[in-house]
Design a protein around this motif. Structure first.
Motif, PDB file in Angstrom:
ATOM      1  N   LEU A 208       1.992   1.660  -3.279  1.00  0.00           N
ATOM      2  CA  LEU A 208       0.959   2.056  -4.393  1.00  0.00           C
ATOM      3  C   LEU A 208       0.563   3.453  -4.056  1.00  0.00           C
ATOM      4  N   THR A 209       0.638   4.091  -2.786  1.00  0.00           N
ATOM      5  CA  THR A 209       0.361   5.276  -2.651  1.00  0.00           C
ATOM      6  C   THR A 209       1.394   6.471  -3.325  1.00  0.00           C
ATOM      7  N   ASP A 210       2.595   5.805  -3.035  1.00  0.00           N
ATOM      8  CA  ASP A 210       3.590   6.636  -3.504  1.00  0.00           C
ATOM      9  C   ASP A 210       3.410   7.106  -4.957  1.00  0.00           C
TER      10      ASP A 210
ATOM     11  N   LEU B  40       0.444   6.326  -6.835  1.00  0.00           N
ATOM     12  CA  LEU B  40      -0.544   7.080  -7.493  1.00  0.00           C
ATOM     13  C   LEU B  40      -0.573   8.585  -7.024  1.00  0.00           C
ATOM     14  N   MET B  41       0.326   9.237  -6.020  1.00  0.00           N
ATOM     15  CA  MET B  41       0.508  10.470  -5.629  1.00  0.00           C
ATOM     16  C   MET B  41       1.595  11.275  -6.498  1.00  0.00           C
TER      17      MET B  41
ATOM     18  N   MET C 142      -1.749   6.996   6.240  1.00  0.00           N
ATOM     19  CA  MET C 142      -0.394   7.246   5.642  1.00  0.00           C
ATOM     20  C   MET C 142      -0.139   8.728   5.349  1.00  0.00           C
ATOM     21  N   ASN C 143      -0.890   9.196   4.742  1.00  0.00           N
ATOM     22  CA  ASN C 143      -0.967  10.490   3.866  1.00  0.00           C
ATOM     23  C   ASN C 143      -1.169  11.465   5.181  1.00  0.00           C
TER      24      ASN C 143
ATOM     25  N   LEU D 272       0.790  -1.102  -0.073  1.00  0.00           N
ATOM     26  CA  LEU D 272       0.051   0.040  -0.069  1.00  0.00           C
ATOM     27  C   LEU D 272       0.791   1.155  -0.015  1.00  0.00           C
ATOM     28  N   GLU D 273       2.111   1.175   0.860  1.00  0.00           N
ATOM     29  CA  GLU D 273       2.903   2.368   0.842  1.00  0.00           C
ATOM     30  C   GLU D 273       3.240   2.683  -0.773  1.00  0.00           C
TER      31      GLU D 273
ATOM     32  N   ILE E 251      -6.070  11.195  -3.618  1.00  0.00           N
ATOM     33  CA  ILE E 251      -4.630  10.953  -3.864  1.00  0.00           C
ATOM     34  C   ILE E 251      -4.192  12.448  -4.134  1.00  0.00           C
ATOM     35  N   ASP E 252      -5.154  13.493  -3.932  1.00  0.00           N
ATOM     36  CA  ASP E 252      -5.008  14.877  -4.177  1.00  0.00           C
ATOM     37  C   ASP E 252      -4.533  15.347  -2.834  1.00  0.00           C
TER      38      ASP E 252
ATOM     39  N   MET F 136      -4.517   4.020   3.369  1.00  0.00           N
ATOM     40  CA  MET F 136      -3.795   4.821   2.448  1.00  0.00           C
ATOM     41  C   MET F 136      -3.701   6.085   3.064  1.00  0.00           C
TER      42      MET F 136
ATOM     43  N   LYS G 159       1.665  11.703   7.338  1.00  0.00           N
ATOM     44  CA  LYS G 159       2.722  12.785   6.732  1.00  0.00           C
ATOM     45  C   LYS G 159       2.344  14.316   6.540  1.00  0.00           C
TER      46      LYS G 159
END
Lengths: 149, 94
Positions: A117-119, A121-122, B19-20, A114-115, B74-75, B16, B23
């Motif tokens: 994937l997140t990196d 996607l962002m 996590m964001n 997931l980490e 994801i924004d 997800m 951060k």
């Protein structure tokens, strides 16, 4: 980093599907074939989506998954682009052109995936590069360049 | 300050977003405890701020906390702006 979680055939590009059900089925196929998931898992994803289209997490992006106990035996991910994009019934994020299918055998095994994937996607540039890929090699190259950063 | 991120299954999008958010808090220099869960467990997990994607967020109102609703998970900017506003609201209430 994400590429380390992908097996050959887990990237599907430019798939044509008639509706969202077919798209979810198609995204599950590689995981079904390797018995990472059983058919009940695919059905649970559809059930989840029917109850609420919350898995369309961003414009054009569907994160298809269900709970481990619905029939996930291992860790897996497939990345599929749809051409043309398909409506998934999301008020703000339709139509969907990118379906990510996830499976995890428990609540924790998928954290690293997931980490990654997140990196991926962002990062707008990398995502665009991946979505523009025409071959599995190009798509993998886009993912691999993410890990160089 | 407790922040709870929710999604339907409690292990995909909520994880997800967690996590964001961790951060983002770090970047903003804000202390906070962030966790995630599925929608059905949210009511039993009292928090100051609840975060979810749009469809989920509408189910989180009425739990007694401030609700952050995200259209695009994801924004980074949307998340940071809405989170900052929620933190301000929390501070004003405290």
């Amino acid at each position: 980093m994400l590429e380390q979680f992908l097996e050959k055939g887990d990237i599907l590009l430019g798939e044509k599907c008639k509706d969202w059900e077919e798209a979810i089925s198609r995204g599950c196929e590689p995981l079904l074939a390797r018995q990472i998931i059983v058919p009940s898992y695919r059905d649970a994803i559809m059930e989840n989506h029917r109850s609420m289209p919350y898995m369309v997490i961003a414009p054009g992006i569907m994160l298809a998954h269900a709970r481990p106990e619905c029939g996930a035996r291992g860790l897996g991910i497939t990345l599929m682009t749809l051409s043309p994009p398909i409506p998934f019934g999301s008020e703000t994020n339709d139509p969907v052109s990118f379906v990510i299918t996830l499976a995890t055998p428990d609540d924790k095994s998928h954290v690293k995936m997931l980490e990654a994937l997140t990196d991926f996607l962002m990062d707008d540039d990398l995502r665009e590069k991946f979505l523009a890929a025409r071959t599995e090699e190009e798509a993998l190259a886009a993912l691999a360049s993410a890990s160089d950063k | 300050m407790k922040i709870l991120v929710c999604c339907g299954s409690g292990l995909g999008s909520s994880f997800m977003m967690e996590m964001n958010i961790k951060k983002a808090l770090k970047e903003m220099g804000v202390e906070g405890e962030v966790s995630h869960c599925d929608l059905s467990s949210a009511a039993g997990n009292k928090s100051d701020i609840y975060v979810g994607t749009r469809d989920i967020a509408s189910e989180l109102t009425g739990l007694g906390g401030i609700v952050v609703s995200l259209n695009n998970m994801i924004d980074k900017k949307e998340m940071k702006d809405k989170l900052a506003a929620a933190i301000e609201e929390f501070k004003a209430k405290a």
